[in-house]
Design an enzyme around this catalytic site. Structure first.
Site, PDB file in Angstrom:
ATOM      1  N   GLU A  92      37.753  33.076  50.092  1.00 24.82           N
ATOM      2  CA  GLU A  92      36.322  33.129  49.677  1.00 24.82           C
ATOM      3  C   GLU A  92      36.175  32.324  48.363  1.00 24.82           C
ATOM      4  OE1 GLU A  92      35.686  37.105  48.983  1.00 24.82           O
ATOM      5  OE2 GLU A  92      36.003  37.865  51.453  1.00 24.82           O
ATOM      6  N   CYS A 105      32.968  29.801  41.887  1.00 27.24           N
ATOM      7  CA  CYS A 105      34.244  30.526  41.500  1.00 27.24           C
ATOM      8  C   CYS A 105      35.040  30.166  42.978  1.00 27.24           C
ATOM      9  CB  CYS A 105      33.755  32.012  41.666  1.00 27.24           C
ATOM     10  SG  CYS A 105      35.340  32.805  41.391  1.00 27.24           S
ATOM     11  N   CYS A 112      47.192  37.524  46.578  1.00 24.94           N
ATOM     12  CA  CYS A 112      47.807  37.368  45.216  1.00 24.94           C
ATOM     13  C   CYS A 112      48.913  38.292  45.132  1.00 24.94           C
ATOM     14  CB  CYS A 112      46.880  37.502  44.221  1.00 24.94           C
ATOM     15  SG  CYS A 112      47.662  37.273  42.692  1.00 24.94           S
ATOM     16  N   CYS A 116      48.011  43.514  40.905  1.00 17.98           N
ATOM     17  CA  CYS A 116      47.220  44.329  39.704  1.00 17.98           C
ATOM     18  C   CYS A 116      46.530  45.602  40.606  1.00 17.98           C
ATOM     19  CB  CYS A 116      46.023  43.467  39.033  1.00 17.98           C
ATOM     20  SG  CYS A 116      46.737  42.063  38.108  1.00 17.98           S
ATOM     21  N   CYS A 119      42.728  45.664  41.690  1.00 14.39           N
ATOM     22  CA  CYS A 119      42.017  44.016  42.208  1.00 14.39           C
ATOM     23  C   CYS A 119      42.333  44.133  43.659  1.00 14.39           C
ATOM     24  CB  CYS A 119      42.675  42.956  41.634  1.00 14.39           C
ATOM     25  SG  CYS A 119      42.344  41.437  42.465  1.00 14.39           S
ATOM     26  N   GLY A 159      43.537  34.995  43.983  1.00  5.06           N
ATOM     27  CA  GLY A 159      44.987  34.063  43.808  1.00  5.06           C
ATOM     28  C   GLY A 159      44.899  34.018  42.282  1.00  5.06           C
ATOM     29  N   GLU A 160      46.135  33.700  41.799  1.00  2.00           N
ATOM     30  CA  GLU A 160      46.353  33.427  40.447  1.00  2.00           C
ATOM     31  C   GLU A 160      46.735  32.029  40.364  1.00  2.00           C
ATOM     32  OE1 GLU A 160      46.693  34.667  37.156  1.00  2.00           O
ATOM     33  OE2 GLU A 160      47.301  32.931  36.701  1.00  2.00           O
ATOM     34  N   SER A 191      41.210  30.837  34.784  1.00  2.00           N
ATOM     35  CA  SER A 191      41.412  32.300  34.805  1.00  2.00           C
ATOM     36  C   SER A 191      42.809  32.707  34.915  1.00  2.00           C
ATOM     37  CB  SER A 191      40.505  33.121  35.322  1.00  2.00           C
ATOM     38  OG  SER A 191      40.640  34.390  34.904  1.00  2.00           O
ATOM     39  N   SER A 213      42.973  37.232  31.527  1.00  2.00           N
ATOM     40  CA  SER A 213      42.576  38.641  31.863  1.00  2.00           C
ATOM     41  C   SER A 213      43.462  39.751  31.270  1.00  2.00           C
ATOM     42  CB  SER A 213      42.764  38.809  33.414  1.00  2.00           C
ATOM     43  OG  SER A 213      42.030  37.673  34.060  1.00  2.00           O
ATOM     44  N   LEU A 214      42.929  40.430  30.074  1.00  2.00           N
ATOM     45  CA  LEU A 214      43.837  41.208  29.368  1.00  2.00           C
ATOM     46  C   LEU A 214      43.846  42.609  29.951  1.00  2.00           C
ATOM     47  CD1 LEU A 214      45.442  40.576  26.740  1.00  2.00           C
ATOM     48  CD2 LEU A 214      43.664  40.983  25.363  1.00  2.00           C
ATOM     49  N   ASN A 215      42.653  43.122  29.672  1.00  2.00           N
ATOM     50  CA  ASN A 215      42.617  44.299  30.519  1.00  2.00           C
ATOM     51  C   ASN A 215      43.272  45.613  29.908  1.00  2.00           C
ATOM     52  OD1 ASN A 215      40.892  42.707  32.271  1.00  2.00           O
ATOM     53  ND2 ASN A 215      42.310  42.800  33.919  1.00  2.00           N
ATOM     54  N   ASN A 289      34.383  46.826  39.159  1.00  2.00           N
ATOM     55  CA  ASN A 289      33.675  46.812  40.501  1.00  2.00           C
ATOM     56  C   ASN A 289      34.294  47.626  41.331  1.00  2.00           C
ATOM     57  OD1 ASN A 289      31.529  44.873  39.957  1.00  2.00           O
ATOM     58  ND2 ASN A 289      33.192  43.421  39.605  1.00  2.00           N
ATOM     59  N   CYS A 332      33.574  40.168  40.890  1.00  2.00           N
ATOM     60  CA  CYS A 332      35.154  40.023  40.362  1.00  2.00           C
ATOM     61  C   CYS A 332      36.147  41.135  40.955  1.00  2.00           C
ATOM     62  CB  CYS A 332      35.229  40.370  39.002  1.00  2.00           C
ATOM     63  SG  CYS A 332      34.335  39.060  37.867  1.00  2.00           S
TER      64      CYS A 332
HETATM   65  N1  SAH Z   1      44.104  35.922  39.078  1.00  2.00           N
HETATM   66  C1  SAH Z   1      43.264  35.315  38.061  1.00  2.00           C
HETATM   67  C2  SAH Z   1      42.186  34.859  38.662  1.00  2.00           C
HETATM   68  C3  SAH Z   1      41.317  35.741  39.280  1.00  2.00           C
HETATM   69  S1  SAH Z   1      40.003  36.093  38.263  1.00  2.00           S
HETATM   70  C4  SAH Z   1      43.278  36.517  37.013  1.00  2.00           C
HETATM   71  O1  SAH Z   1      43.325  37.448  37.089  1.00  2.00           O
HETATM   72  O2  SAH Z   1      42.721  36.099  35.765  1.00  2.00           O
HETATM   73  C5  SAH Z   1      39.541  37.770  38.565  1.00  2.00           C
HETATM   74  C6  SAH Z   1      39.232  38.541  37.391  1.00  2.00           C
HETATM   75  O3  SAH Z   1      38.361  39.649  37.734  1.00  2.00           O
HETATM   76  C7  SAH Z   1      40.135  38.843  36.507  1.00  2.00           C
HETATM   77  O4  SAH Z   1      39.497  38.625  35.136  1.00  2.00           O
HETATM   78  C8  SAH Z   1      40.332  40.117  36.815  1.00  2.00           C
HETATM   79  O5  SAH Z   1      40.716  41.037  35.712  1.00  2.00           O
HETATM   80  C9  SAH Z   1      39.035  40.658  37.325  1.00  2.00           C
HETATM   81  N2  SAH Z   1      39.008  41.765  38.155  1.00  2.00           N
HETATM   82  C10 SAH Z   1      39.913  42.033  38.919  1.00  2.00           C
HETATM   83  N3  SAH Z   1      39.730  43.208  39.875  1.00  2.00           N
HETATM   84  C11 SAH Z   1      38.510  43.613  39.199  1.00  2.00           C
HETATM   85  C12 SAH Z   1      37.679  44.782  39.721  1.00  2.00           C
HETATM   86  N4  SAH Z   1      37.722  45.565  40.761  1.00  2.00           N
HETATM   87  N5  SAH Z   1      36.255  45.042  38.855  1.00  2.00           N
HETATM   88  C13 SAH Z   1      36.139  44.022  37.998  1.00  2.00           C
HETATM   89  N6  SAH Z   1      36.761  42.980  37.734  1.00  2.00           N
HETATM   90  C14 SAH Z   1      38.069  42.779  38.236  1.00  2.00           C
HETATM   91 FE1  SF4 Z   2      45.833  38.627  41.105  1.00  2.00          FE
HETATM   92 FE2  SF4 Z   2      44.243  38.078  39.165  1.00  2.00          FE
HETATM   93 FE3  SF4 Z   2      43.711  40.128  40.993  1.00  2.00          FE
HETATM   94 FE4  SF4 Z   2      45.520  40.339  39.166  1.00  2.00          FE
HETATM   95  S1  SF4 Z   2      43.414  40.267  38.874  1.00  2.00           S
HETATM   96  S2  SF4 Z   2      45.849  40.723  41.560  1.00  2.00           S
HETATM   97  S3  SF4 Z   2      46.406  38.181  39.123  1.00  2.00           S
HETATM   98  S4  SF4 Z   2      43.733  37.606  41.472  1.00  2.00           S
END
Ligand code: SAH
Ligand code: SF4
Length: 354
Positions: A92, A105, A112, A116, A119, A159-160, A191, A213-215, A289, A332
């Site tokens: 996508e 995007c 991936c 996480c 996600c 993906g990463e 990212s 993406s720190l989180n 989300n 996201c």
């Molecule tokens: N793999 C990379 C690139 C994907 S970006 C990365 O993780 O950075 C995806 C972004 O969406 C990241 O910042 C991740 O932390 C965020 N994300 C993942 N799941 C989410 C969700 N359910 N709600 C909001 N943001 C989310």
């Molecule tokens: Fe992969 Fe980024 Fe989703 Fe983590 S947040 S599973 S690294 S796509």
């Protein structure tokens, strides 16, 4: 014989390829113009190339394009595109129009591996890496379907990117080379979830914007929701990110997904503030989300503002990212290319930590 897909070659590789065919380097630039600007599909159409070269290319190379994607339009104007790849896998891309800009995007992998827990893409695991051409074709495919030109590109889809560094770098070189697509590096953001040695490797090869993406602001919590943290903990990640060669007048970004009762307390904000004090950066807060099998909730709006306020008191530039395209699962973390849910692994998260 191995037939080379022209869009899988970086600008330098295309030049070497052309030289190996006994031609002058400038032929690579001519060829690139046909592929990326005029978007022809056969070498025969490249009328300013000599007949011999066109015939030779027809034997050793090809120009492939992805089929036009399926389009889903959100009530907020965000558009999600589902591309079917040659092997039946789907990826996508999302186009987000905002204030005269249009941000694309792009995905870098099918699924991936990094797992996480919050996600949806992570829930399907890694199926395979994308080739450079498949990354570039998302841009070309979406561009072909829209009158509005794309002004920004973010590598924030499925993906990463740093788990597929080679394709990511080749695609970035083609995006930014003025003779190829010619996109400004200042308008491109990669990212990452924080594969620390690859952040360094990326920075040695190209200067674009970096978003991390720190989180979570504590290693125990980050270990739990982003397993990559067990290999590369927060302090190392922040130190390496701060060394990344961001383009002039641009700033390193940290993304922080706010998940109710998991990482959204004032205490979490204070820890984050302390970690980032003195680091030249900005923070984007992304309210979580929700998506069906994910076991978390988005915090109430007041909590999001409360978190922002607590962080601002550390002198950090904090913005709340709008959730775009939620109704079409285009926001996201919601990208899973409509994969059947049977592929989705149960979350490993065990509840709120101390
Ligand atoms: N793999 C990379 C690139 C994907 S970006 C990365 O993780 O950075 C995806 C972004 O969406 C990241 O910042 C991740 O932390 C965020 N994300 C993942 N799941 C989410 C969700 N359910 N709600 C909001 N943001 C989310
Ligand atoms: Fe992969 Fe980024 Fe989703 Fe983590 S947040 S599973 S690294 S796509």
């Amino acid at each position: 014989m191995n037939v080379v897909n022209i869009k899988d070659l970086s600008p330098k590789e295309l030049e070497d390829f052309i030289i190996n065919l006994g031609e002058k380097p400038y032929r690579a630039v001519q060829l690139a113009k046909w592929v990326y600007k005029r978007r022809v599909t056969s070498f025969d159409e490249m009328t300013d190339l000599p007949n011999g070269l066109r015939a030779g290319l027809g034997v050793v190379a090809k120009i492939s394009y992805l089929k036009p994607p399926l389009e889903r339009v959100s009530s907020d104007g965000t558009k999600k595109y589902v591309f079917e790849l040659f092997d039946g896998n789907r990826i996508e891309s999302v186009l987000i129009p905002e204030n005269g800009r249009a941000t694309l995007c792009v995905s870098t992998q099918v699924g991936c591996a990094l797992d996480c827990t919050f996600c949806l893409t992570g829930r399907i695991g890694r199926i395979r890496n994308l080739d450079p051409s498949e990354i570039l074709d998302q841009y070309i495919g979406v561009n072909n379907l829209n009158n509005q030109s794309i002004t920004n590109i973010v590598f924030m889809g499925m993906g990463e990117p740093l788990d597929n560094l080679e394709s990511t770098v080749k695609a970035l070189k083609t995006f930014t080379n003025p003779d190829f697509i010619g996109f400004s590096p200042k308008k491109i953001t990669v990212s990452t979830s924080g594969i620390v040695p690859k952040i360094k490797e990326l920075g040695e090869q190209i200067s674009v914007n970096l978003s991390v993406s720190l989180n979570a602001a504590r290693d125990d919590l980050r270990d739990e929701i982003m397993p990559i943290n067990k290999r590369y903990p927060i302090k190392e990640l922040i130190e390496e990110s701060a060394r990344f060669p961001i383009p002039k007048r641009k700033t390193l970004t940290f993304e922080y997904v706010l998940i109710e009762n998991v990482n959204d307390s004032d205490e979490d904000a204070r820890r984050l503030g302390e970690l980032l004090m003195g680091v030249k950066c900005k923070v984007n807060l992304i309210p979580f989300n929700e998506a069906d099998p994910l076991p978390y909730k988005s915090p109430a709006e007041e909590r999001v503002f409360g978190f922002q306020k607590a962080l601002i008191s550390y002198g950090i530039n904090v913005r709340i990212r709008k959730n775009r395209g939620r109704d079409i699962l285009g926001a996201c973390g919601q990208l899973a290319a409509d994969y059947p849910f049977k592929n989705i692994k149960p979350s490993k998260f065990s509840g709120k930590l101390k």
